[in-house]
Write an enzyme that holds these catalytic residues in place. Structure first.
Site, short mmCIF file in Angstrom:
data_model
loop_
_atom_site.label_atom_id
_atom_site.label_comp_id
_atom_site.label_asym_id
_atom_site.label_seq_id
_atom_site.Cartn_x
_atom_site.Cartn_y
_atom_site.Cartn_z
N GLY A 38 1.10 -1.96 4.07
CA GLY A 38 1.48 -0.81 3.85
C GLY A 38 2.68 -0.56 4.61
O GLY A 38 3.86 -0.51 4.25
N SER A 39 2.63 -0.14 5.91
CA SER A 39 3.98 0.16 6.81
C SER A 39 4.65 -1.09 6.89
O SER A 39 5.99 -1.01 7.17
CB SER A 39 3.50 0.56 8.56
OG SER A 39 2.32 -0.54 8.83
N ASP A 60 -4.77 3.97 -1.69
CA ASP A 60 -5.80 4.34 -0.98
C ASP A 60 -6.41 5.69 -1.22
O ASP A 60 -5.57 6.56 -1.10
CB ASP A 60 -5.23 4.27 0.51
CG ASP A 60 -5.18 2.75 0.85
OD1 ASP A 60 -6.08 1.91 0.86
OD2 ASP A 60 -3.96 2.40 1.23
N SER A 108 0.99 -1.22 -0.04
CA SER A 108 -0.13 -0.08 0.12
C SER A 108 0.86 1.42 0.03
O SER A 108 1.71 1.27 0.89
CB SER A 108 -0.92 0.13 1.19
OG SER A 108 -1.57 1.38 1.35
N HIS A 128 -1.45 -1.13 -4.20
CA HIS A 128 -2.71 -0.53 -3.50
C HIS A 128 -2.48 0.73 -3.27
O HIS A 128 -1.49 1.12 -2.64
CB HIS A 128 -2.79 -1.49 -2.32
CG HIS A 128 -4.09 -1.25 -1.63
ND1 HIS A 128 -5.28 -1.85 -1.90
CD2 HIS A 128 -4.19 -0.40 -0.48
CE1 HIS A 128 -6.20 -1.71 -0.93
NE2 HIS A 128 -5.60 -0.70 -0.19
N MET A 132 -12.11 5.03 -0.25
CA MET A 132 -12.59 5.18 0.85
C MET A 132 -13.20 6.63 0.70
O MET A 132 -12.78 7.73 1.32
CB MET A 132 -11.54 5.23 2.05
CG MET A 132 -11.24 3.68 2.24
SD MET A 132 -10.02 3.63 3.17
CE MET A 132 -8.47 3.64 1.77
N GLY A 173 -2.91 -3.74 9.11
CA GLY A 173 -2.27 -4.37 10.17
C GLY A 173 -1.57 -5.69 9.72
O GLY A 173 -1.06 -6.55 10.41
N HIS A 217 -8.27 1.45 -3.89
CA HIS A 217 -9.20 1.18 -2.61
C HIS A 217 -9.90 2.77 -2.39
O HIS A 217 -9.27 3.37 -1.95
CB HIS A 217 -8.51 0.74 -1.48
CG HIS A 217 -9.29 0.59 -0.41
ND1 HIS A 217 -8.66 0.23 0.86
CD2 HIS A 217 -10.54 0.53 0.02
CE1 HIS A 217 -9.49 0.07 1.87
NE2 HIS A 217 -10.85 0.31 1.32
N ASP A 236 -6.84 -6.20 4.39
CA ASP A 236 -6.02 -4.72 4.54
C ASP A 236 -6.20 -4.19 6.02
O ASP A 236 -7.39 -3.83 6.37
CB ASP A 236 -6.88 -3.81 3.52
CG ASP A 236 -6.33 -2.41 3.27
OD1 ASP A 236 -5.16 -2.39 3.80
OD2 ASP A 236 -6.94 -1.61 2.73
N MET A 250 -11.58 -5.14 5.60
CA MET A 250 -10.87 -4.44 6.51
C MET A 250 -10.47 -5.18 7.66
O MET A 250 -11.50 -5.55 8.46
CB MET A 250 -11.61 -3.13 6.32
CG MET A 250 -11.72 -2.44 5.33
SD MET A 250 -10.03 -1.76 4.31
CE MET A 250 -9.16 -1.04 5.99
N MET A 296 -8.82 8.53 -0.32
CA MET A 296 -9.64 9.10 1.14
C MET A 296 -9.87 10.51 0.71
O MET A 296 -9.44 11.28 0.26
CB MET A 296 -8.89 9.04 2.07
CG MET A 296 -8.03 7.43 2.37
SD MET A 296 -7.36 7.53 4.06
CE MET A 296 -6.40 5.91 3.92
N GLY A 348 -8.55 4.38 7.25
CA GLY A 348 -8.40 5.78 7.46
C GLY A 348 -6.96 6.49 7.54
O GLY A 348 -6.37 7.15 7.05
N PHE A 349 -6.13 4.87 8.26
CA PHE A 349 -5.05 5.19 8.52
C PHE A 349 -4.02 4.20 8.36
O PHE A 349 -4.52 2.89 9.11
CB PHE A 349 -4.65 6.00 10.02
CG PHE A 349 -5.53 7.07 9.90
CD1 PHE A 349 -4.87 8.42 9.54
CD2 PHE A 349 -6.53 7.31 10.27
CE1 PHE A 349 -5.37 9.54 9.66
CE2 PHE A 349 -7.46 8.46 10.53
CZ PHE A 349 -6.72 9.72 10.25
N GLY A 350 -2.70 4.16 7.88
CA GLY A 350 -1.78 3.08 8.00
C GLY A 350 -1.18 2.96 9.42
O GLY A 350 -1.67 3.67 10.46
#
Ligand code: DX5
Ligand code: ZN
Length: 228
Positions: free
Chosen positions: A197-198, A35, A5, A33, A68, A177, A66, A175, A137, A37, A142-144
């Protein structure tokens, strides 16, 4: 499949960040991916169609959008027309998700439907028959960098059973964690495509992080018969 991501990448160097995870099949990212938003459907604002159009010109990796956003019935089609490989909308935001899937497919994209952690699947099973991917999800969107919610794996197991018994035909994506500690549980539950992502862009070497995640999946599910 592994889908890094870009939310956790350096937004000023998106083409380089895409390159960092690009490699031969079975090594590099399968999808990228992205995102989108809108600061309405989620309390965060990222990027939109112009940036996705530029990214499509900058990478050979299929783009997994994705969305959102509110009112995907109006906005999602643009991403499909631009050439995104898969366009995912949220079931909580879509007014007519069946018509939306039909339009996305007609524009040449795969159609994806996403559910937030608290959204049950049962009311949407008929709708899912029109979709190519289901994005479960595993954090609040909203956040990584948030912690994985293992309870959503019940939904993954349920939909895996429906796919394996021929009642649905779609890819199961997860998607939120996903990292070296959580990916095996998701793989065992039946996920096909892992967004991270992270865990990828927070790593010193994003390409190596992708390879490590893929290895974990293959080790956790030797009987899935993955074809790379
Ligand atoms: C969150 C986004 C995710 C995000 C995941 O709402 O949909 O794609 O990038 O980030 P990690 O993998 O860090 O949880
Ligand atoms: Zn996402």
């Amino acid at each position: 499949m592994i889908a890094p991501s870009l939310l956790s990448a350096d937004f000023a160097r998106l083409a380089d960040e895409a390159d960092a995870v690009t490699g031969p099949p079975g090594e590099g990212a399968d999808w990228l991916h992205v995102d989108v938003m809108d600061a309405h459907f989620v309390p965060n604002l990222t990027l939109g169609l112009p940036v996705v159009q530029s990214l499509l010109r900058a990478t050979v990796v299929p783009i997994d959008c994705h969305l959102m956003i509110d009112d995907p019935d109006r906005w999602a089609i643009g991403y499909a027309e631009a050439g995104a490989y898969n366009v995912t909308v949220h079931v909580e935001a879509a007014r007519d998700p069946v018509a939306l899937a039909r339009d996305l497919r007609a524009a040449g994209a795969k159609a994806g439907l996403s559910v937030k952690p608290g959204t049950p699947l049962e009311p949407h099973l008929e709708t899912l028959r029109h979709y190519d991917t289901l994005l479960v999800m595993s954090v609040e969107p909203g956040f990584g960098g948030q912690s994985f919610m293992p309870e959503v794996l019940d939904k993954v197991r349920a939909v895996r059973r429906m796919v394996d018994t021929g009642h649905l035909r779609l890819l199961v994506e997860i998607d939120g964690g996903i990292n070296a500690d959580t990916i095996e549980a998701a793989a065992e539950a039946g996920v096909d495509c892992f967004v991270a992502g992270s865990a990828v862009y927070g790593a010193e070497d994003p390409g190596r992080a992708v390879r490590a995640l893929r290895r974990k999946v293959l080790e956790a599910t030797p009987d899935r018969g993955w074809s790379l």
